[in-house]
Each structure stands twice: as C-alpha cells, then as structure tokens.
Motif scaffolding. Sequence first.
Motif, PDB file in Angstrom:
ATOM      1  N   VAL A  25       0.869  -1.170   0.000  1.00 22.99           N
ATOM      2  CA  VAL A  25       0.000   0.000   0.000  1.00 22.99           C
ATOM      3  C   VAL A  25       0.911   1.227   0.000  1.00 22.99           C
ATOM      4  CG1 VAL A  25      -1.747   1.285   1.284  1.00 22.99           C
ATOM      5  CG2 VAL A  25      -1.812  -1.210   1.236  1.00 22.99           C
ATOM      6  N   VAL A  26       0.777   2.064  -1.002  1.00 22.14           N
ATOM      7  CA  VAL A  26       1.636   3.233  -1.153  1.00 22.14           C
ATOM      8  C   VAL A  26       0.871   4.453  -0.656  1.00 22.14           C
ATOM      9  CG1 VAL A  26       2.945   4.644  -2.779  1.00 22.14           C
ATOM     10  CG2 VAL A  26       2.745   2.181  -3.149  1.00 22.14           C
ATOM     11  N   VAL A  27       1.452   5.126   0.349  1.00 20.76           N
ATOM     12  CA  VAL A  27       0.811   6.283   0.962  1.00 20.76           C
ATOM     13  C   VAL A  27       1.646   7.518   0.676  1.00 20.76           C
ATOM     14  CG1 VAL A  27      -0.007   7.292   3.133  1.00 20.76           C
ATOM     15  CG2 VAL A  27      -0.122   4.826   2.786  1.00 20.76           C
ATOM     16  N   LEU A  28       1.026   8.532   0.106  1.00 21.19           N
ATOM     17  CA  LEU A  28       1.665   9.815  -0.136  1.00 21.19           C
ATOM     18  C   LEU A  28       1.340  10.713   1.049  1.00 21.19           C
ATOM     19  CD1 LEU A  28       3.150  11.722  -2.141  1.00 21.19           C
ATOM     20  CD2 LEU A  28       0.904  12.307  -3.044  1.00 21.19           C
ATOM     21  N   THR A  29       2.353  11.312   1.650  1.00 26.62           N
ATOM     22  CA  THR A  29       2.133  12.156   2.823  1.00 26.62           C
ATOM     23  C   THR A  29       2.733  13.531   2.586  1.00 26.62           C
ATOM     24  OG1 THR A  29       4.202  11.543   3.909  1.00 26.62           O
ATOM     25  CG2 THR A  29       2.299  10.149   4.340  1.00 26.62           C
ATOM     26  N   GLY A  30       2.415  14.436   3.465  1.00 26.38           N
ATOM     27  CA  GLY A  30       3.005  15.773   3.426  1.00 26.38           C
ATOM     28  C   GLY A  30       2.013  16.825   2.995  1.00 26.38           C
ATOM     29  N   GLY A  31       2.246  18.012   3.479  1.00 18.72           N
ATOM     30  CA  GLY A  31       1.352  19.123   3.203  1.00 18.72           C
ATOM     31  C   GLY A  31       1.266  19.512   1.747  1.00 18.72           C
ATOM     32  N   TYR A  32       2.347  19.321   0.992  1.00 16.62           N
ATOM     33  CA  TYR A  32       2.340  19.666  -0.423  1.00 16.62           C
ATOM     34  C   TYR A  32       2.073  18.454  -1.302  1.00 16.62           C
ATOM     35  CZ  TYR A  32       4.236  24.142   0.996  1.00 16.62           C
ATOM     36  OH  TYR A  32       4.403  25.364   1.584  1.00 16.62           O
ATOM     37  N   GLY A  33       1.769  17.344  -0.691  1.00 13.44           N
ATOM     38  CA  GLY A  33       1.496  16.128  -1.446  1.00 13.44           C
ATOM     39  C   GLY A  33       0.297  16.238  -2.359  1.00 13.44           C
ATOM     40  N   HIS A  34      -0.642  17.107  -2.009  1.00 13.84           N
ATOM     41  CA  HIS A  34      -1.829  17.238  -2.856  1.00 13.84           C
ATOM     42  C   HIS A  34      -1.478  17.784  -4.239  1.00 13.84           C
ATOM     43  CE1 HIS A  34      -1.528  21.184  -0.867  1.00 13.84           C
ATOM     44  NE2 HIS A  34      -2.093  21.668  -1.957  1.00 13.84           N
ATOM     45  N   TYR A  35      -0.374  18.497  -4.362  1.00 18.73           N
ATOM     46  CA  TYR A  35       0.055  18.959  -5.679  1.00 18.73           C
ATOM     47  C   TYR A  35       0.507  17.791  -6.544  1.00 18.73           C
ATOM     48  CZ  TYR A  35       0.120  23.705  -3.786  1.00 18.73           C
ATOM     49  OH  TYR A  35      -0.229  24.890  -3.212  1.00 18.73           O
ATOM     50  N   MET A  36       1.179  16.833  -5.928  1.00 20.41           N
ATOM     51  CA  MET A  36       1.693  15.684  -6.667  1.00 20.41           C
ATOM     52  C   MET A  36       0.660  14.579  -6.825  1.00 20.41           C
ATOM     53  SD  MET A  36       5.558  15.094  -5.489  1.00 20.41           S
ATOM     54  CE  MET A  36       6.824  15.972  -6.345  1.00 20.41           C
ATOM     55  N   ALA A  37      -0.323  14.523  -5.946  1.00 20.68           N
ATOM     56  CA  ALA A  37      -1.274  13.415  -5.934  1.00 20.68           C
ATOM     57  C   ALA A  37      -1.972  13.236  -7.280  1.00 20.68           C
ATOM     58  CB  ALA A  37      -2.305  13.610  -4.828  1.00 20.68           C
ATOM     59  N   GLN A  38      -2.331  14.326  -7.923  1.00 27.33           N
ATOM     60  CA  GLN A  38      -3.051  14.199  -9.196  1.00 27.33           C
ATOM     61  C   GLN A  38      -2.171  13.609 -10.296  1.00 27.33           C
ATOM     62  OE1 GLN A  38      -4.393  18.059 -10.344  1.00 27.33           O
ATOM     63  NE2 GLN A  38      -2.417  19.020 -10.008  1.00 27.33           N
ATOM     64  N   PHE A  39      -0.854  13.757 -10.182  1.00 23.98           N
ATOM     65  CA  PHE A  39       0.056  13.209 -11.179  1.00 23.98           C
ATOM     66  C   PHE A  39       0.511  11.791 -10.823  1.00 23.98           C
ATOM     67  CE2 PHE A  39       0.457  17.792 -11.474  1.00 23.98           C
ATOM     68  CZ  PHE A  39       0.306  17.996 -12.835  1.00 23.98           C
ATOM     69  N   LEU A  40       0.362  11.414  -9.559  1.00 23.07           N
ATOM     70  CA  LEU A  40       0.822  10.106  -9.093  1.00 23.07           C
ATOM     71  C   LEU A  40      -0.320   9.124  -8.861  1.00 23.07           C
ATOM     72  CD1 LEU A  40       3.502  11.286  -6.525  1.00 23.07           C
ATOM     73  CD2 LEU A  40       3.918  10.201  -8.715  1.00 23.07           C
ATOM     74  N   LYS A  41      -1.536   9.445  -9.288  1.00 26.43           N
ATOM     75  CA  LYS A  41      -2.692   8.586  -9.019  1.00 26.43           C
ATOM     76  C   LYS A  41      -2.475   7.123  -9.380  1.00 26.43           C
ATOM     77  CE  LYS A  41      -6.358  11.957  -8.865  1.00 26.43           C
ATOM     78  NZ  LYS A  41      -7.535  12.519  -9.469  1.00 26.43           N
ATOM     79  N   PRO A  42      -1.845   6.805 -10.506  1.00 24.21           N
ATOM     80  CA  PRO A  42      -1.649   5.373 -10.785  1.00 24.21           C
ATOM     81  C   PRO A  42      -0.674   4.701  -9.817  1.00 24.21           C
ATOM     82  CG  PRO A  42      -1.278   6.693 -12.767  1.00 24.21           C
ATOM     83  CD  PRO A  42      -1.431   7.631 -11.618  1.00 24.21           C
ATOM     84  N   SER A  43       0.211   5.469  -9.203  1.00 20.80           N
ATOM     85  CA  SER A  43       1.252   4.885  -8.362  1.00 20.80           C
ATOM     86  C   SER A  43       0.898   4.834  -6.885  1.00 20.80           C
ATOM     87  CB  SER A  43       2.552   5.682  -8.513  1.00 20.80           C
ATOM     88  OG  SER A  43       3.001   5.652  -9.842  1.00 20.80           O
ATOM     89  N   ILE A  44       0.001   5.715  -6.413  1.00 24.66           N
ATOM     90  CA  ILE A  44      -0.297   5.778  -4.977  1.00 24.66           C
ATOM     91  C   ILE A  44      -1.685   5.214  -4.693  1.00 24.66           C
ATOM     92  CG2 ILE A  44       1.211   7.751  -4.571  1.00 24.66           C
ATOM     93  CD1 ILE A  44      -1.366   9.461  -4.376  1.00 24.66           C
ATOM     94  N   ASP A  45      -1.851   4.729  -3.468  1.00 27.98           N
ATOM     95  CA  ASP A  45      -3.135   4.174  -3.047  1.00 27.98           C
ATOM     96  C   ASP A  45      -3.894   5.105  -2.117  1.00 27.98           C
ATOM     97  OD1 ASP A  45      -2.716   1.662  -4.379  1.00 27.98           O
ATOM     98  OD2 ASP A  45      -1.263   1.195  -2.811  1.00 27.98           O
ATOM     99  N   HIS A  46      -3.155   5.944  -1.387  1.00 26.85           N
ATOM    100  CA  HIS A  46      -3.795   6.789  -0.378  1.00 26.85           C
ATOM    101  C   HIS A  46      -2.964   8.049  -0.177  1.00 26.85           C
ATOM    102  CE1 HIS A  46      -6.295   7.691   3.076  1.00 26.85           C
ATOM    103  NE2 HIS A  46      -5.217   7.836   3.809  1.00 26.85           N
ATOM    104  N   PHE A  47      -3.639   9.157   0.093  1.00 26.23           N
ATOM    105  CA  PHE A  47      -2.953  10.413   0.400  1.00 26.23           C
ATOM    106  C   PHE A  47      -3.436  10.912   1.761  1.00 26.23           C
ATOM    107  CE2 PHE A  47      -3.287  15.122   0.311  1.00 26.23           C
ATOM    108  CZ  PHE A  47      -1.944  15.385   0.490  1.00 26.23           C
ATOM    109  N   ASP A  48      -2.502  11.233   2.630  1.00 28.91           N
ATOM    110  CA  ASP A  48      -2.820  11.782   3.951  1.00 28.91           C
ATOM    111  C   ASP A  48      -1.802  12.867   4.285  1.00 28.91           C
ATOM    112  OD1 ASP A  48      -3.466  12.367   6.564  1.00 28.91           O
ATOM    113  OD2 ASP A  48      -3.653  10.276   7.169  1.00 28.91           O
ATOM    114  N   ALA A  49      -2.237  14.113   4.203  1.00 31.57           N
ATOM    115  CA  ALA A  49      -1.334  15.243   4.424  1.00 31.57           C
ATOM    116  C   ALA A  49      -0.844  15.315   5.868  1.00 31.57           C
ATOM    117  CB  ALA A  49      -2.026  16.544   4.042  1.00 31.57           C
ATOM    118  N   ASP A  50      -1.619  14.793   6.795  1.00 28.20           N
ATOM    119  CA  ASP A  50      -1.300  14.944   8.220  1.00 28.20           C
ATOM    120  C   ASP A  50      -0.850  13.652   8.883  1.00 28.20           C
ATOM    121  OD1 ASP A  50      -2.045  17.658   8.123  1.00 28.20           O
ATOM    122  OD2 ASP A  50      -4.155  17.106   8.353  1.00 28.20           O
TER     123      ASP A  50
END
Length: 65
Positions: A25-50
């Motif tokens: 399960v690939v989790v993208l974290t960090g406050g600026y992760g939402h900028y990258m999340a739209q480009f990494l959708k195929p690679s990540i499973d979950h985004f949690d800034a906090d």
Amino acid sequence: IFYGYVSLIEGIVQKIKKELTLKPVVVLTGGYGHYMAQFLKPSIDHFDADLVFKGLRAAFYDSQK
C-alpha cells in the motif's frame, strides 16, 4: 523540477513493487502532497497530508498512559 520529482517517485514505487511478492500500500504524505497526488494517481493508493502529525499525537497520548 516538479515533473522530475514525479518521475522519480513513480520509478522508485515501480521498482519496489516489482521486487515484492505482496502488493504494498503506497501512501503519499506531506502538506504539499496534494500537488503531486493528481500526477501520481496510478502509483499511490492513499494520500494523507497529516500522517506525521497523527503519528506524533498517537505517540504522545500513548506515552501518557
């Protein structure tokens, strides 16, 4: 620079997934992760800034017991 980091993350995730037998399960974290999340959708499973702050809070309250 931005697209370079997106490609770097995608490459690392693909190589790790290729080496593992189970699907991670690939989790993208960090406050600026939402900028990258739209480009990494195929690679990540979950985004949690906090995620880090949630972990620190859990560790703090667990140590108070």
